[in-house]
Design a protein around this motif. Structure first.
Motif, short mmCIF file in Angstrom:
data_model
loop_
_atom_site.label_atom_id
_atom_site.label_comp_id
_atom_site.label_asym_id
_atom_site.label_seq_id
_atom_site.Cartn_x
_atom_site.Cartn_y
_atom_site.Cartn_z
N ASP A 1 -20.32 -30.49 -13.96
CA ASP A 1 -21.64 -29.85 -13.90
C ASP A 1 -22.76 -30.88 -13.98
OD1 ASP A 1 -21.24 -30.53 -16.58
OD2 ASP A 1 -22.37 -28.81 -17.34
N ILE A 2 -22.43 -32.17 -14.14
CA ILE A 2 -23.45 -33.22 -14.15
C ILE A 2 -23.04 -34.36 -13.21
CG2 ILE A 2 -24.44 -32.71 -16.41
CD1 ILE A 2 -22.69 -35.01 -17.53
N PRO A 3 -23.03 -34.11 -11.90
CA PRO A 3 -22.67 -35.18 -10.97
C PRO A 3 -23.62 -36.37 -11.05
CG PRO A 3 -23.64 -33.31 -9.80
CD PRO A 3 -23.37 -32.86 -11.20
N ASP A 4 -24.85 -36.13 -11.50
CA ASP A 4 -25.80 -37.24 -11.64
C ASP A 4 -25.30 -38.28 -12.63
OD1 ASP A 4 -26.23 -35.03 -13.45
OD2 ASP A 4 -27.98 -36.07 -14.23
N TRP A 5 -24.59 -37.82 -13.68
CA TRP A 5 -24.03 -38.76 -14.66
C TRP A 5 -23.07 -39.71 -13.97
CZ3 TRP A 5 -19.24 -40.27 -16.24
CH2 TRP A 5 -19.15 -40.97 -17.45
N CYS A 6 -22.20 -39.17 -13.14
CA CYS A 6 -21.19 -39.99 -12.46
C CYS A 6 -21.84 -41.07 -11.61
CB CYS A 6 -20.30 -39.11 -11.59
SG CYS A 6 -19.34 -37.88 -12.50
N VAL A 7 -22.85 -40.66 -10.84
CA VAL A 7 -23.51 -41.60 -9.93
C VAL A 7 -24.31 -42.64 -10.71
CG1 VAL A 7 -25.13 -41.85 -8.02
CG2 VAL A 7 -23.61 -39.86 -8.12
N TYR A 8 -25.09 -42.18 -11.69
CA TYR A 8 -25.97 -43.09 -12.40
C TYR A 8 -25.20 -44.08 -13.28
CZ TYR A 8 -29.73 -44.93 -15.27
OH TYR A 8 -30.60 -45.77 -15.91
N GLU A 9 -24.21 -43.60 -14.02
CA GLU A 9 -23.46 -44.50 -14.90
C GLU A 9 -22.68 -45.54 -14.10
OE1 GLU A 9 -23.76 -44.78 -18.08
OE2 GLU A 9 -25.05 -43.04 -18.29
N ALA A 10 -22.21 -45.16 -12.91
CA ALA A 10 -21.42 -46.09 -12.10
C ALA A 10 -22.30 -47.07 -11.33
CB ALA A 10 -20.52 -45.32 -11.14
N THR A 11 -23.46 -46.57 -10.82
CA THR A 11 -24.28 -47.41 -9.93
C THR A 11 -25.61 -47.83 -10.54
OG1 THR A 11 -25.44 -45.53 -8.91
CG2 THR A 11 -23.30 -46.14 -7.98
N GLY A 12 -26.07 -47.13 -11.57
CA GLY A 12 -27.38 -47.42 -12.15
C GLY A 12 -28.52 -46.77 -11.41
N GLU A 13 -28.22 -45.91 -10.43
CA GLU A 13 -29.27 -45.25 -9.65
C GLU A 13 -28.89 -43.80 -9.38
OE1 GLU A 13 -29.54 -47.46 -6.04
OE2 GLU A 13 -30.47 -49.22 -6.98
N TYR A 14 -29.92 -42.94 -9.28
CA TYR A 14 -29.69 -41.55 -8.87
C TYR A 14 -31.00 -40.97 -8.38
CZ TYR A 14 -27.98 -36.78 -8.68
OH TYR A 14 -27.60 -35.53 -8.23
N ASP A 15 -30.94 -40.27 -7.25
CA ASP A 15 -32.11 -39.63 -6.67
C ASP A 15 -32.12 -38.15 -7.06
OD1 ASP A 15 -34.22 -38.71 -5.23
OD2 ASP A 15 -33.36 -39.12 -3.25
N PHE A 16 -33.00 -37.79 -8.02
CA PHE A 16 -33.04 -36.42 -8.49
C PHE A 16 -33.71 -35.46 -7.49
CE2 PHE A 16 -32.46 -38.57 -12.57
CZ PHE A 16 -31.50 -37.76 -13.15
N SER A 17 -34.36 -36.01 -6.47
CA SER A 17 -35.06 -35.14 -5.51
C SER A 17 -34.11 -34.48 -4.53
CB SER A 17 -36.12 -35.94 -4.76
OG SER A 17 -35.50 -36.96 -3.97
N SER A 18 -32.87 -34.95 -4.47
CA SER A 18 -31.91 -34.36 -3.53
C SER A 18 -30.51 -34.49 -4.10
CB SER A 18 -31.99 -35.06 -2.17
OG SER A 18 -31.59 -36.41 -2.28
N TYR A 19 -29.59 -33.78 -3.48
CA TYR A 19 -28.18 -33.90 -3.88
C TYR A 19 -27.38 -34.28 -2.65
CZ TYR A 19 -23.42 -32.75 -5.18
OH TYR A 19 -22.07 -32.82 -5.42
N GLU A 20 -26.73 -35.43 -2.72
CA GLU A 20 -25.91 -35.90 -1.62
C GLU A 20 -24.51 -36.18 -2.10
OE1 GLU A 20 -27.59 -39.22 0.36
OE2 GLU A 20 -29.49 -38.22 0.85
N VAL A 21 -23.54 -35.80 -1.31
CA VAL A 21 -22.14 -36.09 -1.62
C VAL A 21 -21.93 -37.59 -1.48
CG1 VAL A 21 -19.74 -35.70 -0.97
CG2 VAL A 21 -21.40 -33.83 -0.82
N PRO A 22 -21.39 -38.25 -2.50
CA PRO A 22 -21.21 -39.71 -2.44
C PRO A 22 -20.35 -40.13 -1.26
CG PRO A 22 -20.86 -38.90 -4.67
CD PRO A 22 -20.94 -37.69 -3.79
N GLY A 23 -20.76 -41.19 -0.60
CA GLY A 23 -20.01 -41.73 0.52
C GLY A 23 -18.95 -42.71 0.06
N PRO A 24 -18.23 -43.31 1.01
CA PRO A 24 -17.12 -44.21 0.67
C PRO A 24 -17.52 -45.38 -0.21
CG PRO A 24 -17.07 -43.63 3.00
CD PRO A 24 -18.35 -43.10 2.46
N ASP A 25 -18.71 -45.95 0.04
CA ASP A 25 -19.13 -47.11 -0.74
C ASP A 25 -19.35 -46.75 -2.20
OD1 ASP A 25 -19.03 -48.58 1.57
OD2 ASP A 25 -21.18 -48.50 1.96
N VAL A 26 -20.03 -45.60 -2.43
CA VAL A 26 -20.30 -45.17 -3.81
C VAL A 26 -19.01 -44.76 -4.49
CG1 VAL A 26 -21.52 -43.48 -5.24
CG2 VAL A 26 -22.65 -44.48 -3.25
#
Length: 666
Positions: free
Chosen positions: A559-584
């Motif tokens: 329920d918090i995909p932003d946590w996954c992206v931000y903790e792993a990469t240090g960045e997250y765009d709260f203005s949109s939701y995008e399914v992570p690509g191969p690089d991420v």
């Protein structure tokens, strides 16, 4: 005057396997505590310009004896002397209190505004239209409840809020002239109403986003706006975003602070304000962080703030716009003892209620006259109500017999050089010359291992283990820079910090110890999996409670995909939701402990909650089957009706008993 003090506490109801809120009434002698089951929701608003000094709204939910009948629900409006109104709650269901509740009074119209749940799941099911059919399907008793919207699907608010969807709540008005209740159309998803003379009626409103994010434990993202409401209520004059932190994660509990430099939101004449540092002035800002939304009663508000492992109380003087720590030295002098752990529970005009404990003592409640604090030792008294001495008159319970057979040593932070040493606590059992060591890293990861009493850690220490906590990089209470070091470095910095602490304990405190175990939940489970994989010869056994094991596979189901992206990469765009690509996804895999499964040598125990929405059960099962497939020694406990904290009484008892058995096995 027969003054009685009241506060609400939570107890573990083992008969019903759940936690129960209890209304505690402390008699004037300060020695006894009477308890009774509280109302579902109850809150009081001062009405100084109306006909009454204050008015209390009570929502009473009476369970039905028959499984086929619904619970009865009534709303009572009363003063301290009389009941003004009692009526069935047919227009709405629970009155919301706490973070997403709120109540306020408008003296110009003698009206109370409050937050209520406008409709329940059954009614939604029965009244909703379905895009593929002109008539709703026949409801079967076995049919699961679910929420529908115009698009055919309505999202919940995530972990532990699945049945409290904020889109189902509205603001209500209660006239103290006519005692009529009116649902304010157009105020869906609004909460925390506040009336001010300058701005009229204000309310927080949940933001509409493409992907609804879980709210519990998460206060570091755009969640709401503040709206200026006028009749008609669906006409919003302006909206102001309450938070714009662009990925900054500095939160904890119900209030946000950046350790010594922090943020807290209150209302000054209806305007959100931000606290930019203890001892400084409060400045009005357009973009500020959403906190607990405490409504200011009088001229000051108290909030809790972490400074290292210690929880301090901060006083905000609204009139002077000043901030300072609350000095409790005189309180400790009156009590004849000092408590390391202290949080404010409730602040009244003349009294303060404090929750106190030590790592070696469950503690209790302190009730202190404000004059002792604000006057620097003026007339007044401080009473300590120990949990040990608490016994109810209506439902007697055995007195606590806990006795700490251990002491606790603090390791102060020395975060410099090539071998950083984070701050930690070391529980040292008495009369055990060379105890086995258990590392217990906290979850979050942006949380802290505090100086409060922990039943689980105290129990393990009393069993003869040396229990070690670790406030690794990313923990709150040590400055914003310390917090932001961790995102994009999970599985690295936090792992190294845990090992630094263990090496210190083995070198300086128990140099002959070779038996080291580890136990952690959530991000603590993530660290447990990392440590037993990265240091397979170091750890003999590991217990993981709802652990994150593969960030790449978690991002699509949590329920918090932003946590996954931000903790792993240090960045997250709260203005949109995008399914992570191969690089991420590759970055997420590289940060995950799943890659070390082949190296694990420790005996592993997993404790999982099947209805966990934060770290879904699939994370633990994925790790379990990966270990099992490699022929590793692994055991899994699943709790079908429990969620992320694994905090139901039966769950808590069963898992910690099995963890202790695991560590005690030869």
């Amino acid at each position: 005057m027969d003054t009685r003090y009241t506060f609400t506490s939570t107890i573990k109801d083992y008969d019903n396997n759940k936690k129960q809120e209890i209304l505690n009434v402390i008699t004037p002698d300060g020695k006894t505590v009477e308890t009774k089951k509280p109302y579902k929701s109850q809150f009081t608003v001062k009405t100084p310009k109306g006909p009454y000094e204050s008015v209390t709204l009570t929502h009473n939910l009476l369970p039905s004896d028959s499984p086929s009948k619904k619970e009865s629900s009534t709303l009572t409006v009363s003063t301290s002397h009389m009941t003004l109104l009692t009526l069935p709650c047919t227009s709405h269901h629970p009155i919301f209190s706490g973070r997403y509740g709120g109540i306020t009074y408008d003296p110009s119209t003698n009206t109370i505004y409050y937050t209520g749940k406008s409709i329940d799941f059954d009614e939604i099911f029965e009244k909703s239209h379905f895009p593929t059919s002109s008539t709703p399907p026949t409801k079967s008793p076995k049919h699961q409840k679910y929420i529908v919207s115009n698009s055919g699907y309505g999202e919940s608010d995530g972990e532990q809020m699945k049945s409290s969807n904020l889109s189902l709540q509205s603001l209500y008005s209660l006239s103290l002239e006519t005692y009529e209740i009116e649902k304010m159309e157009g105020t869906e998803s609004c909460f925390n109403p506040v009336y001010t003379e300058k701005h009229g009626l204000l309310s927080s409103k949940s933001l509409e986003t493409s992907k609804k994010l879980g709210k519990v434990y998460c206060y570091n993202r755009p969640q709401s706006t503040v709206s200026h409401l006028n009749k008609p209520w669906n006409k919003i004059e302006y909206e102001r975003t309450l938070i714009n932190v662009a990925g900054s994660i500095v939160s904890f509990g119900g209030n946000l602070f950046k350790s010594h430099v922090g943020y807290v939101q209150v209302y000054i004449d209806g305007c959100p304000v931000s606290m930019e540092g203890v001892g400084g002035e409060i400045c009005l800002v357009e973009d500020c962080v959403e906190g607990f939304n405490q409504k200011v009663e009088g001229e000051v508000v108290w909030v809790n703030c972490w400074v290292g492992m210690e929880c301090k109380i901060v006083e905000i003087d609204v009139k002077k716009k000043k901030v300072a720590y609350v000095e409790l030295t005189k309180v400790w002098e009156r009590l004849g003892r000092k408590f390391d752990g202290c949080m404010v529970l409730r602040l009244e005009e003349d009294k303060a209620y404090l929750k106190v404990s030590e790592q070696t003592d469950p503690g209790g409640i302190v009730i202190v006259d404000r004059s002792v604090i604000s006057g620097g030792g003026g007339e007044g008294e401080a009473k300590f109500i120990s949990y040990r001495a608490t016994q109810t008159s209506t439902n007697p319970v055995p007195l606590s017999t806990f006795s700490a057979n251990f002491s606790v040593e603090q390791v102060n932070m020395n975060f410099s050089g090539t071998n950083p040493l984070p701050e930690c606590s070391v529980y040292k059992p008495h009369n055990v010359e060379n105890p086995k060591i258990i590392l217990v890293p906290h979850g979050g990861p942006h949380s802290v291992s505090p100086l409060f009493f922990s039943p689980a850690l105290a129990w393990l220490a009393n069993l003869g283990y040396c229990v070690v906590t670790c406030n690794y990089r990313g923990s709150i209470g040590f400055g914003q820079d310390y917090v932001t070091l961790l995102p994009s470095n999970v599985g690295d910095y936090d792992v190294k910090d845990c090992m630094s602490i263990l090496e210190h304990v083995k070198e300086k405190i128990y140099p002959n110890n070779e038996e080291v175990y580890i136990c952690g939940g959530s991000h603590g489970g993530f660290l447990t999996a990392h440590l037993i994989g990265q240091y397979p010869d170091y750890f003999k056994k590991g217990a993981l409670r709802n652990p994150v094991t593969n960030i790449a596979s978690m991002v699509g189901v949590t329920d918090i995909p932003d946590w996954c992206v931000y903790e792993a990469t240090g960045e997250y765009d709260f203005s949109s939701y995008e399914v992570p690509g191969p690089d991420v996804l590759k970055v997420m895999w590289d940060k995950s402990p799943m890659q070390y499964v082949e190296k694990v040598k420790a005996k592993v125990l997993l404790a999982l909650g099947d209805v966990d929405l934060r770290v879904p059960v699939s994370q633990g099962l994925e790790y379990y089957y990966a270990l099992k497939g490699k022929g590793k020694d692994v055991e899994c406990m699943r709790f079908e009706e429990d969620c992320h904290p694994l905090a139901k009484p039966d769950t808590e008892f069963s898992q910690w008993l099995r963890i202790a058995e695991l560590f005690g096995e030869e």
